[in-house]
Design an enzyme around this catalytic site. Structure first.
Site, short mmCIF file in Angstrom:
data_model
loop_
_atom_site.label_atom_id
_atom_site.label_comp_id
_atom_site.label_asym_id
_atom_site.label_seq_id
_atom_site.Cartn_x
_atom_site.Cartn_y
_atom_site.Cartn_z
N ALA A 465 0.83 -1.20 0.00
CA ALA A 465 0.00 0.00 0.00
C ALA A 465 0.87 1.25 0.00
O ALA A 465 1.89 1.33 0.69
CB ALA A 465 -0.92 0.01 1.22
N CYS A 466 0.45 2.23 -0.80
CA CYS A 466 1.08 3.55 -0.80
C CYS A 466 -0.01 4.59 -0.97
O CYS A 466 -1.20 4.25 -0.98
CB CYS A 466 2.14 3.66 -1.89
SG CYS A 466 1.50 3.64 -3.58
N ASP A 467 0.36 5.84 -1.09
CA ASP A 467 -0.63 6.91 -1.16
C ASP A 467 -1.60 6.73 -2.32
O ASP A 467 -2.81 6.74 -2.14
CB ASP A 467 0.07 8.27 -1.31
CG ASP A 467 0.11 9.01 0.02
OD1 ASP A 467 -0.55 8.55 0.97
OD2 ASP A 467 0.82 10.02 0.12
#
Length: 554
Positions: A465-467
């Site tokens: 997960a990232c922005d």
């Protein structure tokens, strides 16, 4: 078990502008593929395109170009079923001409995609639907592509929908939820579409006219290079999205629709200034900056990840003047010789720039290349003088300054990234520092063999997960997916998502260390591991080994 260190919450006007820019780019970036598709169709099938009637290469593909590009006489060509509209010809008469894809995509498809994405950001799928309906009214109420209207009306419509739903939240009788939800959204969408047509349409038309007049003024008086004074420092501070995606891309699309290409797409995306700065550090830098610069060139120039050169500018702030001069020189070349791109180059790789410039013909590609070269040379020469003048002092002070600059870049962005992580790794390797190992954390004791539910939970669904859920997390997921495949493990899915989209279904969530707290709040029942660098974290091998052990013990 190790614990996460408290994250300092940034504030101030810079962060507010940065968040605004992130919101704008969040509407544009997921739809870049659609912009590219429109750009290629335009490049190939309009009359001046590769296969058009006025093809610069003589490759006229009749009658396909007249059907796809639009404007072909339906009575003469006779392709059945395609959409037609009354079209004016050269002698003032009219005929039924094919609508084609070019005008329909830029008028309807692209603004509606932006509106839907903006609505989803504010209020999920429901917000996206109402936003799309509302923006349709704005589009039909104006006679130019309504990108600006979509970026404002879309999120606004979704926000209004959200406030409306709060009015009867928990007050609807069981069994009537779908009826109320569908009719309320439909009625609100209708009202907003009508308001958009009569009220917002003219307002956005006026705003677009003002912005267009500003650009025309800058072009008329040869002042476009002056924009580099704002753009280049803004890039280093991660404030460029508000300018690039909020103004340059919408205005550039309109300009490209009218003239076939736009110089505005190259004001921020030109990879020349970054290339020149990194070359200067390669030849005249010291210590970790000098050693890591050649590898950074590949990531920046070919990969289009411009953030990789920001720590170099922060380590020697005077080089920002070189970036401004280089950027202004590149813009000046395109302005003088008429260079531009047919569609946005995202990311700002020389490969993407080449593809976007090709629609303007060979001469346009050469002009764009010249702008990149001139920008790189000017930045290199000025940066070289600055670095040479302070070389002795830099050698004496060399140590933690470059690592501090990397940290400052991450702080400016508000989050870590794979590009910065890779740069930190190379810098640590040069100085002998162990920062990368320290930054990779087994937050929940997943990999350390802690007892209890942590060690017994089956890991079948692993999420990076990232922005945005598009860039660095996609790279990390690909790396781990390949490692699991090579280990011969089956039945384990490895995907990437935006942190905001985590729904608690993941068994293990892997994030960059500055994002772990947000991921844990979004998906508290998942196990969490944080890494400093998505590309080559040692934690990946530990994850693979743990999954292998679980599968062998079945």
């Amino acid at each position: 078990m190790t614990t996460t260190s408290p994250t300092k919450k940034p504030g101030g006007a810079r962060i507010a502008v940065q968040r605004f820019g992130t919101f704008l780019s969040g509407m544009i970036m997921p739809n870049i593929a659609a912009f590219i598709a429109w750009g290629f169709i335009t490049m190939l099938f309009i009359p001046a395109g590769f296969f058009g009637a006025n093809s610069p290469f003589g490759w006229h593909w009749a009658p396909v170009a007249e059907i796809i590009g639009g404007g072909g006489d339906a009575a003469t060509i006779g392709w059945p079923g395609a959409a037609t509209a009354l079209t004016a010809n050269a002698d003032g008469g009219t005929y039924q001409g094919y609508v084609g894809l070019v005008s329909v995509m830029i008028t309807y498809l692209l603004p509606l995609l932006i509106a839907n994405t903006g609505g989803r950001i504010v209020y999920g799928a429901r917000g996206g639907v109402v936003a799309t309906i509302a923006v349709m009214g704005v589009i039909v109420g104006t006679n130019i592509p309504m990108f600006l209207g979509a970026m404002i009306m879309g999120p606004l419509a979704a926000w209004i929908t959200k406030q409306m739903d709060k009015l009867w939240d928990g007050k609807i009788r069981p069994g009537f939820e779908m009826l109320v939800n569908n009719f309320s959204a439909g009625i609100l969408g209708m009202i907003l579409a009508i308001v958009g047509f009569f009220a917002f349409g003219p307002v956005f038309l006026g705003i677009s006219a003002v912005l267009g007049s500003i650009v025309a003024f800058l072009v008329q008086f040869n002042l476009l290079p002056v924009l580099s004074i704002i753009v280049e420092p803004a890039k280093v501070l991660f404030l460029n999205n508000a300018i690039n995606h909020g103004v340059f891309t919408p205005l550039g699309i309109e300009q490209a629709a009218n003239t076939g290409k736009s110089i505005l797409f190259l004001i921020e995306a030109n990879p020349g200034p970054g290339l020149g700065l990194l070359l200067a550090f390669t030849f005249f830098g010291v210590g970790a900056a000098k050693a890591s610069a050649p590898g950074a060139i590949v990531i920046q120039f070919l990969g289009g990840i411009h953030e990789i050169y920001f720590p170099y500018a922060l380590a020697k702030p005077m080089t920002i003047l070189a970036l401004i001069a280089g950027g202004a020189s590149g813009v000046a070349v395109n302005m003088i010789f008429g260079g531009g791109l047919v569609f946005p180059a995202a990311p700002g790789s020389i490969i993407a720039v080449t593809a976007a410039a090709a629609g303007g013909g060979v001469a346009n590609v050469l002009v764009v290349y010249l702008s990149v070269i001139v920008a790189a040379v000017v930045t290199f020469l000025i940066s070289g003088v600055i670095l040479r003048a302070s070389r002795k002092r830099d050698q004496e002070a060399e140590g933690d300054s470059f690592a501090a600059a990397i940290d400052q870049t991450a702080a400016n962005k508000g989050k870590e990234s794979s590009a910065l992580g890779a740069l930190r790794t190379r810098a640590a390797g040069t100085t002998g520092s162990g920062t990368t190992e320290a930054a990779d954390r087994d937050v929940d004791g997943v990999l350390g063999g802690a007892a209890g539910a942590v060690t017994t939970k089956q890991l079948n669904n692993i999420v990076f997960a990232c922005d945005a859920g598009m860039g660095s997390s996609a790279m990390g997921a690909s790396v781990l997916r390949n490692k699991i495949k090579k280990a011969g493990i089956e039945g384990v899915t490895v995907t990437n998502q935006a942190i905001a989209n985590l729904d608690g279904s993941a068994d293990l969530v892997i994030t960059q260390n500055q994002l772990t707290d947000r991921a844990k709040a979004q998906s508290p029942d998942s196990l969490h591991v944080s890494v400093d660098n998505f590309m080559n974290s040692p934690r990946y091998d530990e994850v693979v080994e743990m999954v292998r052990s679980q599968h062998e013990s079945k």
